[in-house]
Design a protein around this motif. Structure first.
Motif, PDB file in Angstrom:
ATOM      1  N   ARG A 253       0.830  -1.206   0.000  1.00 28.22           N
ATOM      2  CA  ARG A 253       0.000   0.000   0.000  1.00 28.22           C
ATOM      3  C   ARG A 253       0.860   1.249   0.000  1.00 28.22           C
ATOM      4  N   THR A 254       0.230   2.353  -0.371  1.00 22.87           N
ATOM      5  CA  THR A 254       0.883   3.651  -0.305  1.00 22.87           C
ATOM      6  C   THR A 254       0.195   4.456   0.793  1.00 22.87           C
ATOM      7  N   ALA A 255       0.960   4.847   1.797  1.00 25.78           N
ATOM      8  CA  ALA A 255       0.427   5.644   2.896  1.00 25.78           C
ATOM      9  C   ALA A 255       0.567   7.121   2.540  1.00 25.78           C
ATOM     10  N   HIS A 256      -0.542   7.844   2.544  1.00 27.14           N
ATOM     11  CA  HIS A 256      -0.556   9.260   2.212  1.00 27.14           C
ATOM     12  C   HIS A 256      -0.750  10.081   3.485  1.00 27.14           C
ATOM     13  N   PHE A 257      -0.032  11.190   3.557  1.00 25.63           N
ATOM     14  CA  PHE A 257      -0.137  12.094   4.701  1.00 25.63           C
ATOM     15  C   PHE A 257      -0.367  13.512   4.171  1.00 25.63           C
ATOM     16  N   VAL A 258      -1.355  14.185   4.734  1.00 29.51           N
ATOM     17  CA  VAL A 258      -1.765  15.484   4.208  1.00 29.51           C
ATOM     18  C   VAL A 258      -1.908  16.493   5.342  1.00 29.51           C
ATOM     19  N   LEU A 259      -1.241  17.617   5.207  1.00 30.83           N
ATOM     20  CA  LEU A 259      -1.448  18.758   6.098  1.00 30.83           C
ATOM     21  C   LEU A 259      -2.261  19.786   5.333  1.00 30.83           C
ATOM     22  N   SER A 260      -3.344  20.283   5.927  1.00 36.65           N
ATOM     23  CA  SER A 260      -4.171  21.265   5.235  1.00 36.65           C
ATOM     24  C   SER A 260      -4.709  22.300   6.212  1.00 36.65           C
ATOM     25  N   SER A 261      -4.910  23.512   5.703  1.00 34.71           N
ATOM     26  CA  SER A 261      -5.406  24.590   6.550  1.00 34.71           C
ATOM     27  C   SER A 261      -5.907  25.735   5.676  1.00 34.71           C
ATOM     28  N   THR A 262      -6.916  26.433   6.171  1.00 34.27           N
ATOM     29  CA  THR A 262      -7.381  27.652   5.494  1.00 34.27           C
ATOM     30  C   THR A 262      -6.796  28.895   6.160  1.00 34.27           C
ATOM     31  N   THR A 263      -6.062  28.695   7.249  1.00 33.06           N
ATOM     32  CA  THR A 263      -5.492  29.847   7.972  1.00 33.06           C
ATOM     33  C   THR A 263      -3.969  29.823   8.022  1.00 33.06           C
ATOM     34  N   ALA A 264      -3.376  28.654   8.232  1.00 33.85           N
ATOM     35  CA  ALA A 264      -1.913  28.560   8.314  1.00 33.85           C
ATOM     36  C   ALA A 264      -1.290  28.786   6.937  1.00 33.85           C
ATOM     37  N   SER A 265      -0.140  29.418   6.899  1.00 32.54           N
ATOM     38  CA  SER A 265       0.555  29.728   5.652  1.00 32.54           C
ATOM     39  C   SER A 265       1.338  28.528   5.132  1.00 32.54           C
ATOM     40  N   LYS A 266       1.843  28.658   3.916  1.00 34.80           N
ATOM     41  CA  LYS A 266       2.670  27.600   3.338  1.00 34.80           C
ATOM     42  C   LYS A 266       3.915  27.371   4.192  1.00 34.80           C
ATOM     43  N   SER A 267       4.558  28.444   4.625  1.00 39.82           N
ATOM     44  CA  SER A 267       5.765  28.312   5.445  1.00 39.82           C
ATOM     45  C   SER A 267       5.465  27.613   6.756  1.00 39.82           C
ATOM     46  N   GLU A 268       4.270  27.850   7.313  1.00 39.60           N
ATOM     47  CA  GLU A 268       3.881  27.192   8.554  1.00 39.60           C
ATOM     48  C   GLU A 268       3.669  25.692   8.330  1.00 39.60           C
ATOM     49  N   LEU A 269       3.043  25.333   7.206  1.00 40.76           N
ATOM     50  CA  LEU A 269       2.839  23.917   6.888  1.00 40.76           C
ATOM     51  C   LEU A 269       4.179  23.209   6.678  1.00 40.76           C
TER      52      LEU A 269
END
Length: 308
Positions: free
Chosen positions: A282-298
């Motif tokens: 399998r391929t394990a996917h991990f996702v960070l997402s936000s409508t407030t945090a910036s790209k640099s924060e992610l």
């Protein structure tokens, strides 16, 4: 052979070629198929599937640029050098009217239910005149206590993948476990004809999910100013393609030998950073997402996660 029959005969070949099994028929207009038939007639080509596929690719590319999805893509690798994600451009967004209707149906379902939805009038659905078929699931099981959430996790998710603190600034707020509707779906229910609040006509039936296998887990972390969702899900090893409307090589960042990819949803402006790794078959996917945090924060959070 009619133009429509030509189109239907080659649709499955195109779907395989584009690696997108839910490729909507509407992406190919009558003018494209007319031009294909005209070119074949002028060159005395027999309707060979491979030759016709080549014509489709060339003409679709000329008229709407769709072949870009087959010729330009970004390959991401994990820290073992395995290719885990291919990012390809396309427009695969669900129309807002359909998405709103799916959300409303999902809110009516339990966590153990899934629904198959047809969009169109009752007459069109009963007479199979609509090809707009989508799926939605009930609300997930939610947990606000981290220890209770860890107890509820089942394979293939490992509790060691999740911590009460995402990084030095972000604390656990809540978690949601989405169940896998593919695990022994139960007997189909009766067709329900309805209308969404936006006036969209539809029909759907529900099924009970059998088993307790989760399909994805979403954990929400907060630092009191921003909220970040940390999502994990598993796919078969060959299912590793992400479709983005405007992929860019500049969106790729390597963190501790892991390729990550950043993109922004054009409608919601949600910022997303993802990566993956191969585990067994399998391929394990991990996702960070936000409508407030910036790209640099992610990126900062990802560095904290991938440093372990």
């Amino acid at each position: 052979m009619s133009q429509k029959q030509h189109f239907e005969d080659n649709m499955e070949e195109l779907k395989i070629l584009f690696n997108k099994p839910d490729l909507p028929i509407q992406d190919f207009s009558t003018r494209i198929m007319n031009l294909i038939d005209e070119r074949e007639y002028k060159t005395n080509l027999k309707p060979n599937v491979f030759k016709r596929t080549a014509f489709v690719l060339a003409i679709v590319g000329i008229l709407c640029g769709f072949t870009y999805a087959t010729t330009k893509w970004i390959e991401l690798k994990d820290n073992n050098g395995n290719a885990v994600i291919e990012v390809r451009p396309t427009d695969s967004r669900i129309l807002p009217a359909y998405q709103q209707a799916l959300d409303e149906i999902g809110n009516k379902l339990s966590p153990e239910e899934t629904a198959t939805v047809w969009f169109g009038s009752k007459d069109d659905i009963l007479n199979k005149k609509t090809d707009q078929v989508m799926h939605t699931s009930g609300a997930p099981n939610k947990y606000t206590d981290f220890s209770q959430f860890i107890k509820a996790i089942a394979a293939p998710f490992e509790s060691s993948q999740f911590q009460p603190i995402l990084s030095e600034d972000y604390q656990f707020k809540e978690a949601s476990i989405y169940m896998d509707p593919a695990i022994g779906a139960g007997k189909k229910g009766n067709m329900i004809f309805d209308k969404a609040s936006n006036g969209q006509e539809l029909g759907y039936y529900t099924q009970k999910i059998i088993g307790n296998q989760p399909s994805s887990i979403v954990i929400t972390y907060t630092n009191r100013e921003d909220e970040v969702n940390y999502t994990s899900y598993f796919l078969r090893r060959e299912d590793k393609i992400l479709f983005d409307s405007s992929p860019s090589v500049d969106a790729k960042t390597v963190i501790n030998d892991v390729d990550t990819y950043y993109y922004v949803d054009e409608d919601t402006q949600k910022r997303t950073l993802l990566w993956a790794k191969q585990e067994n078959e399998r391929t394990a996917h991990f996702v960070l997402s936000s409508t407030t945090a910036s790209k640099s924060e992610l990126l900062k959070i990802a560095k904290s996660i991938l440093s372990d």
